[in-house]
Structure formats: C-alpha cells, structure tokens
Design a protein around this motif. Structure first.
Motif, PDB file in Angstrom:
ATOM      1  N   PHE A 195      -7.383  -8.717   4.346  1.00  0.00           N
ATOM      2  CA  PHE A 195      -6.395  -9.785   4.398  1.00  0.00           C
ATOM      3  C   PHE A 195      -5.147  -9.342   5.149  1.00  0.00           C
ATOM      4  CE2 PHE A 195      -9.091 -10.640   0.797  1.00  0.00           C
ATOM      5  CZ  PHE A 195      -9.291 -12.014   0.871  1.00  0.00           C
ATOM      6  N   ALA A 196      -4.239 -10.286   5.308  1.00  0.00           N
ATOM      7  CA  ALA A 196      -3.004 -10.020   6.043  1.00  0.00           C
ATOM      8  C   ALA A 196      -2.280  -8.813   5.454  1.00  0.00           C
ATOM      9  CB  ALA A 196      -2.099 -11.246   5.982  1.00  0.00           C
ATOM     10  N   PRO A 197      -1.796  -7.908   6.296  1.00  0.00           N
ATOM     11  CA  PRO A 197      -1.108  -6.714   5.800  1.00  0.00           C
ATOM     12  C   PRO A 197       0.183  -7.053   5.074  1.00  0.00           C
ATOM     13  CG  PRO A 197      -0.899  -6.878   8.192  1.00  0.00           C
ATOM     14  CD  PRO A 197      -1.864  -7.942   7.768  1.00  0.00           C
ATOM     15  N   VAL A 198       0.544  -6.182   4.130  1.00  0.00           N
ATOM     16  CA  VAL A 198       1.758  -6.341   3.330  1.00  0.00           C
ATOM     17  C   VAL A 198       2.592  -5.076   3.479  1.00  0.00           C
ATOM     18  CG1 VAL A 198       2.690  -6.718   1.010  1.00  0.00           C
ATOM     19  CG2 VAL A 198       0.485  -7.735   1.652  1.00  0.00           C
ATOM     20  N   PRO A 199       3.878  -5.168   3.817  1.00  0.00           N
ATOM     21  CA  PRO A 199       4.723  -3.964   3.825  1.00  0.00           C
ATOM     22  C   PRO A 199       4.769  -3.363   2.425  1.00  0.00           C
ATOM     23  CG  PRO A 199       5.808  -5.788   4.960  1.00  0.00           C
ATOM     24  CD  PRO A 199       4.614  -6.368   4.271  1.00  0.00           C
ATOM     25  N   ALA A 200       4.684  -2.054   2.333  1.00  0.00           N
ATOM     26  CA  ALA A 200       4.646  -1.387   1.029  1.00  0.00           C
ATOM     27  C   ALA A 200       5.867  -1.734   0.178  1.00  0.00           C
ATOM     28  CB  ALA A 200       4.543   0.116   1.220  1.00  0.00           C
ATOM     29  N   GLY A 201       6.989  -1.929   0.819  1.00  0.00           N
ATOM     30  CA  GLY A 201       8.201  -2.259   0.075  1.00  0.00           C
ATOM     31  C   GLY A 201       8.146  -3.605  -0.619  1.00  0.00           C
ATOM     32  N   GLU A 202       7.217  -4.473  -0.199  1.00  0.00           N
ATOM     33  CA  GLU A 202       7.094  -5.800  -0.810  1.00  0.00           C
ATOM     34  C   GLU A 202       5.990  -5.873  -1.860  1.00  0.00           C
ATOM     35  OE1 GLU A 202       6.899  -8.875   2.158  1.00  0.00           O
ATOM     36  OE2 GLU A 202       8.368  -7.880   3.440  1.00  0.00           O
ATOM     37  N   LEU A 203       5.220  -4.805  -2.029  1.00  0.00           N
ATOM     38  CA  LEU A 203       4.127  -4.810  -3.006  1.00  0.00           C
ATOM     39  C   LEU A 203       4.585  -5.108  -4.435  1.00  0.00           C
ATOM     40  CD1 LEU A 203       1.606  -1.955  -2.097  1.00  0.00           C
ATOM     41  CD2 LEU A 203       1.189  -4.411  -2.092  1.00  0.00           C
ATOM     42  N   PRO A 204       5.702  -4.532  -4.906  1.00  0.00           N
ATOM     43  CA  PRO A 204       6.090  -4.806  -6.298  1.00  0.00           C
ATOM     44  C   PRO A 204       6.289  -6.280  -6.607  1.00  0.00           C
ATOM     45  CG  PRO A 204       7.271  -2.889  -5.475  1.00  0.00           C
ATOM     46  CD  PRO A 204       6.569  -3.509  -4.299  1.00  0.00           C
ATOM     47  N   SER A 205       6.578  -7.084  -5.601  1.00  0.00           N
ATOM     48  CA  SER A 205       6.818  -8.507  -5.842  1.00  0.00           C
ATOM     49  C   SER A 205       5.560  -9.357  -5.735  1.00  0.00           C
ATOM     50  CB  SER A 205       7.861  -9.040  -4.850  1.00  0.00           C
ATOM     51  OG  SER A 205       7.361  -9.004  -3.517  1.00  0.00           O
ATOM     52  N   CYS A 206       4.452  -8.782  -5.226  1.00  0.00           N
ATOM     53  CA  CYS A 206       3.265  -9.613  -5.000  1.00  0.00           C
ATOM     54  C   CYS A 206       1.965  -8.925  -5.389  1.00  0.00           C
ATOM     55  CB  CYS A 206       3.208 -10.062  -3.544  1.00  0.00           C
ATOM     56  SG  CYS A 206       2.988  -8.732  -2.345  1.00  0.00           S
ATOM     57  N   ALA A 207       2.042  -7.862  -6.192  1.00  0.00           N
ATOM     58  CA  ALA A 207       0.840  -7.141  -6.603  1.00  0.00           C
ATOM     59  C   ALA A 207       1.016  -6.643  -8.024  1.00  0.00           C
ATOM     60  CB  ALA A 207       0.553  -5.979  -5.654  1.00  0.00           C
ATOM     61  N   VAL A 208      -0.092  -6.227  -8.626  1.00  0.00           N
ATOM     62  CA  VAL A 208      -0.065  -5.614  -9.954  1.00  0.00           C
ATOM     63  C   VAL A 208       0.014  -4.104  -9.747  1.00  0.00           C
ATOM     64  CG1 VAL A 208      -1.290  -5.321 -12.140  1.00  0.00           C
ATOM     65  CG2 VAL A 208      -1.414  -7.509 -10.921  1.00  0.00           C
ATOM     66  N   ILE A 209       1.113  -3.519 -10.134  1.00  0.00           N
ATOM     67  CA  ILE A 209       1.404  -2.122  -9.821  1.00  0.00           C
ATOM     68  C   ILE A 209       0.838  -1.197 -10.904  1.00  0.00           C
ATOM     69  CG2 ILE A 209       3.235  -0.467  -9.310  1.00  0.00           C
ATOM     70  CD1 ILE A 209       2.894  -2.784  -7.285  1.00  0.00           C
ATOM     71  N   GLY A 210       0.298  -0.049 -10.458  1.00  0.00           N
ATOM     72  CA  GLY A 210      -0.198   0.969 -11.382  1.00  0.00           C
ATOM     73  C   GLY A 210      -1.564   0.678 -11.961  1.00  0.00           C
ATOM     74  N   SER A 211      -2.306  -0.254 -11.378  1.00  0.00           N
ATOM     75  CA  SER A 211      -3.557  -0.695 -11.999  1.00  0.00           C
ATOM     76  C   SER A 211      -4.691   0.318 -11.868  1.00  0.00           C
ATOM     77  CB  SER A 211      -3.984  -2.046 -11.414  1.00  0.00           C
ATOM     78  OG  SER A 211      -4.046  -2.000 -10.006  1.00  0.00           O
ATOM     79  N   VAL A 212      -4.721   1.104 -10.811  1.00  0.00           N
ATOM     80  CA  VAL A 212      -5.797   2.090 -10.655  1.00  0.00           C
ATOM     81  C   VAL A 212      -5.654   3.189 -11.703  1.00  0.00           C
ATOM     82  CG1 VAL A 212      -6.917   3.732  -9.109  1.00  0.00           C
ATOM     83  CG2 VAL A 212      -5.973   1.600  -8.189  1.00  0.00           C
ATOM     84  N   SER A 213      -4.461   3.746 -11.839  1.00  0.00           N
ATOM     85  CA  SER A 213      -4.249   4.792 -12.839  1.00  0.00           C
ATOM     86  C   SER A 213      -4.406   4.236 -14.249  1.00  0.00           C
ATOM     87  CB  SER A 213      -2.861   5.426 -12.660  1.00  0.00           C
ATOM     88  OG  SER A 213      -1.837   4.451 -12.674  1.00  0.00           O
ATOM     89  N   ALA A 214      -4.028   2.967 -14.468  1.00  0.00           N
ATOM     90  CA  ALA A 214      -4.189   2.357 -15.790  1.00  0.00           C
ATOM     91  C   ALA A 214      -5.665   2.183 -16.132  1.00  0.00           C
ATOM     92  CB  ALA A 214      -3.472   1.007 -15.835  1.00  0.00           C
ATOM     93  N   ALA A 215      -6.480   1.776 -15.154  1.00  0.00           N
ATOM     94  CA  ALA A 215      -7.921   1.624 -15.385  1.00  0.00           C
ATOM     95  C   ALA A 215      -8.564   2.979 -15.690  1.00  0.00           C
ATOM     96  CB  ALA A 215      -8.585   0.992 -14.161  1.00  0.00           C
ATOM     97  N   LEU A 216      -8.140   4.009 -14.984  1.00  0.00           N
ATOM     98  CA  LEU A 216      -8.666   5.352 -15.223  1.00  0.00           C
ATOM     99  C   LEU A 216      -8.320   5.826 -16.631  1.00  0.00           C
ATOM    100  CD1 LEU A 216     -10.033   7.933 -14.204  1.00  0.00           C
ATOM    101  CD2 LEU A 216      -7.847   8.597 -13.158  1.00  0.00           C
ATOM    102  N   GLU A 217      -7.094   5.618 -17.050  1.00  0.00           N
ATOM    103  CA  GLU A 217      -6.674   6.043 -18.381  1.00  0.00           C
ATOM    104  C   GLU A 217      -7.379   5.226 -19.464  1.00  0.00           C
ATOM    105  OE1 GLU A 217      -5.029   8.138 -21.384  1.00  0.00           O
ATOM    106  OE2 GLU A 217      -5.088   8.611 -19.237  1.00  0.00           O
ATOM    107  N   LEU A 218      -7.550   3.922 -19.242  1.00  0.00           N
ATOM    108  CA  LEU A 218      -8.281   3.075 -20.191  1.00  0.00           C
ATOM    109  C   LEU A 218      -9.701   3.588 -20.363  1.00  0.00           C
ATOM    110  CD1 LEU A 218      -8.740   0.492 -21.896  1.00  0.00           C
ATOM    111  CD2 LEU A 218      -9.208  -0.719 -19.744  1.00  0.00           C
ATOM    112  N   GLY A 219     -10.363   3.895 -19.266  1.00  0.00           N
ATOM    113  CA  GLY A 219     -11.724   4.402 -19.330  1.00  0.00           C
ATOM    114  C   GLY A 219     -11.816   5.728 -20.065  1.00  0.00           C
ATOM    115  N   ARG A 220     -10.864   6.599 -19.826  1.00  0.00           N
ATOM    116  CA  ARG A 220     -10.867   7.894 -20.509  1.00  0.00           C
ATOM    117  C   ARG A 220     -10.748   7.718 -22.019  1.00  0.00           C
ATOM    118  NH1 ARG A 220      -6.587  10.779 -16.377  1.00  0.00           N
ATOM    119  NH2 ARG A 220      -8.110  11.686 -14.906  1.00  0.00           N
TER     120      ARG A 220
END
Length: 356
Positions: free
Chosen positions: A188-213
């Motif tokens: 999809f259309a690229p997003v500047p990293a500085g704008e991710l906190p306003s349009c994405a769910v942050i920390g989800s990869v590490s949260a999924a890893l910790e949930l699985g553990r």
C-alpha cells in the motif's frame, strides 16, 4: 529486536490468538519464517520511536482466501513484485516494512518478506487483531487512504489501484482475486515513520510475541485463572461445542458477503449457553442470550487440551474449548474509530461490549 528460531513458536501462537478466529492458518507461514531464520538473516523488528521520522514505511500483507495460500504456495516473488510496483508508482523507495495485520498469517509473512528483501520491520501493524476487509485497516479508519495499492498474484499478474476510495480498493482487490489464484500479496501507499503513531497500532509485534510466550508457558489444559493470567484476558466459557451453523452473510451492492455463522457451547462451570456469532472472525459472544463480549475486543477460541486456537472455519460440534476475551488495542476503543469495528459495522444489532 531480532526474530530467532526460538521466537517462532511463541510468535506463531500469539498472532494466531490475535486472529480472533480469522487471519488464516499460521502453520505454513511459520515454516517459512523458521526456514528463513535458520538459513538466512534473522528479521529485525524496530521500535517505531527508533525510526527516522522521514523513513519510508511500506505496509504489506496477504489478501484473499488464506486457505488457498497453503495449497498454492508463494514463489517468493509476489511480495517483491508488489513492493517494486508501489515504489515505481510513488517514486519512494521502502526503508521499512509494516504488516497490515498482526492476527493470523500476516503477523508472520511480512517478517519473511523483510528477510528476503533485506529490510527491517516496524514494531506495529494496521489492525491490532484479525480483520476481514481492507477498508477497515487503521490507515483507512484515520482517513489516510489505501490507494495507491499494488496486488501481485502467484501467476504473475500485477494490478495497481492508483486511486479511489477505500471501499473501491476493497472491491477492486476482491474482484481481482476472484479471477486469479485466490490470494495475492499487496503493498500500500508508503507512510512516513513519523506519522505511524497516528495511523497504526504500535508495539503489536513485540506484544504478540510476549502473549505467545506467556500462553505457551501456561502449558496444556491450564486452570481458568491461569489461562486468564497468561493471556491477559478473561475466560468467557469452558465447555463442549453443541452446534455450529453456517450461511452466507449480508453483502453490499447486491453481492454476497463473507461466510457467516454461529457456534453454541455449554459452559461446564454453570451450564449456561454461550453463543458465538462469527463472520471470518468471532464477533460477538452471548451468554444465555445476553451480549458479554464483542468486537473490537479479540474473542478467541482455543482447544481446551492443547491451547491451540480454533479458527472459525474449523470449529465443530464436540470440541472441548475455552473461549477468551482479549482487550482491543486502545487505537480501536477511541470513539473516533470504534464505529469501524463495532458489531453494527458487520450488520449485528448490538452495542460494543468491551473488556472492563
């Protein structure tokens, strides 16, 4: 953070739980990821706040019939083709990838792609759970828009949806899939990293890893309180599935919708009936007819003995299961975004019932 072979089982379990009964079978994606980290570079997952705000972040994922993914395996070129098409169209070269969906196989495949392309992944995604439609992704919910989007299917066809509403991108992608291999890679259309906190769910990869553990550490057939503690959620019921019914759900513009259904089980603790309404994902839980949990919270069903998540298309009468409610990412409980994933967004006449 580097994803190692020791991380794969926990990450697979975490993303399967967050799929809320959907998101596709994670087994094949886990095999591909395990092979990558064993034979090649270990994918790097970077915290969003560690990224250069100007870095170009490209959302990627698989769309379509995920069951077909296990039957028609990727050649390895699909994602590279989709990413290249977006880079040519926008003139921006990707610095970082981000998954469109942490729930299910899309929680794993972007890591495989990142390893193949030599790019890091952002510790974020555009769903925070499993979602059925592209126009429900976080970048759509915040008004950022999905277009341009590139679709590359296993047979070699590539389609660029250069412009259009989020709903038209969703319809265009489904029409393309219907006449191709059933699944495809999308960028999809690229997003500047500085704008991710306003349009994405942050920390989800590490949260999924910790949930699985935590859940794997709880072992097989854990007590209800132990399972609730490990998952960070609450156990809605533990019992035997009595009945499962399926039908085609309501669509739009005269077209059929996704597969709909319900599953009913008896809670061994008190004999109450718990009914789950589902459409690709588990959407609503009713206890003796009263709503007790709903989307955007994650409602997930696991095999009572093994703890392996049971997807909507595999639940059947006779299974002994535990039903869990996991709190939604705060992104979706914001009143501005809650309407996108509330039950009425799926045609279910119920107010949201969220975890306390």
């Amino acid at each position: 953070m580097r994803i190692t072979s020791a991380d794969v089982p926990a990450l697979e379990r975490g993303v399967a739980l967050l799929g809320s009964g959907g998101g596709g079978d994670t087994m094949t994606a886990a095999v591909l990821l395990r092979r990558l980290v064993t034979d090649g570079p270990e994918p790097e997952v970077l915290p969003v706040d560690a990224l250069d705000p100007a870095a170009v972040v490209l959302p990627v994922g698989i769309v379509g019939a995920t069951a077909a993914f296990t039957e028609k395996l990727p050649s390895g070129a699909e994602f590279a083709t989709a990413v290249s098409a977006i880079e040519r169209w926008t003139g921006d070269r990707a610095d970082v990838l981000v998954s469109i969906e942490i729930g299910g196989l899309n929680g794993l495949m972007p890591l495989v792609v990142a390893g193949d392309l030599g790019l890091p992944c952002a510790d974020a995604d555009l769903s925070g759970r499993g979602l059925p439609r592209l126009d429900q992704l976080s970048i759509a919910a915040t008004g950022r828009g999905l277009a341009p989007a590139a679709i590359a299917e296993p047979g070699g066809q590539v389609l660029v949806l250069a412009a259009g509403s989020d709903a038209s991108v969703e319809r265009g992608a489904r029409a393309f899939l219907a006449s191709s291999g059933g699944w495809a890679a999308m960028a999809f259309a690229p997003v500047p990293a500085g704008e991710l906190p306003s349009c994405a769910v942050i920390g989800s990869v590490s949260a999924a890893l910790e949930l699985g553990r935590r859940v794997l550490a709880a072992g097989e057939s854990p007590a209800a309180d132990r399972l609730a503690e490990a998952s960070g959620g609450r156990v809605l019921a533990r019992g035997r599935v009595l009945e499962v019914s399926r039908h085609v759900g309501p669509g739009s513009h005269g077209s059929a919708g996704f597969g709909r259904g319900s599953a009913t089980l008896t809670d061994h603790a008190g004999g109450a009936l718990l009914r789950l309404e589902m459409e690709n994902e588990y959407l609503l839980a009713l206890r003796d007819g009263r709503p007790v949990a709903s989307t955007p919270d994650v409602i997930t069903v696991v095999d009572h003995r093994t703890g392996v998540p049971v997807p909507c298309d595999a639940i059947r009468a006779g299974l002994e299961v535990d039903v869990l409610q996991l709190a939604a990412a705060p992104f979706w409980t914001d009143p501005r975004r809650l309407p996108v994933l509330r039950p009425r967004a799926y045609g279910i006449d119920s107010d949201p019932v969220l975890a306390p």
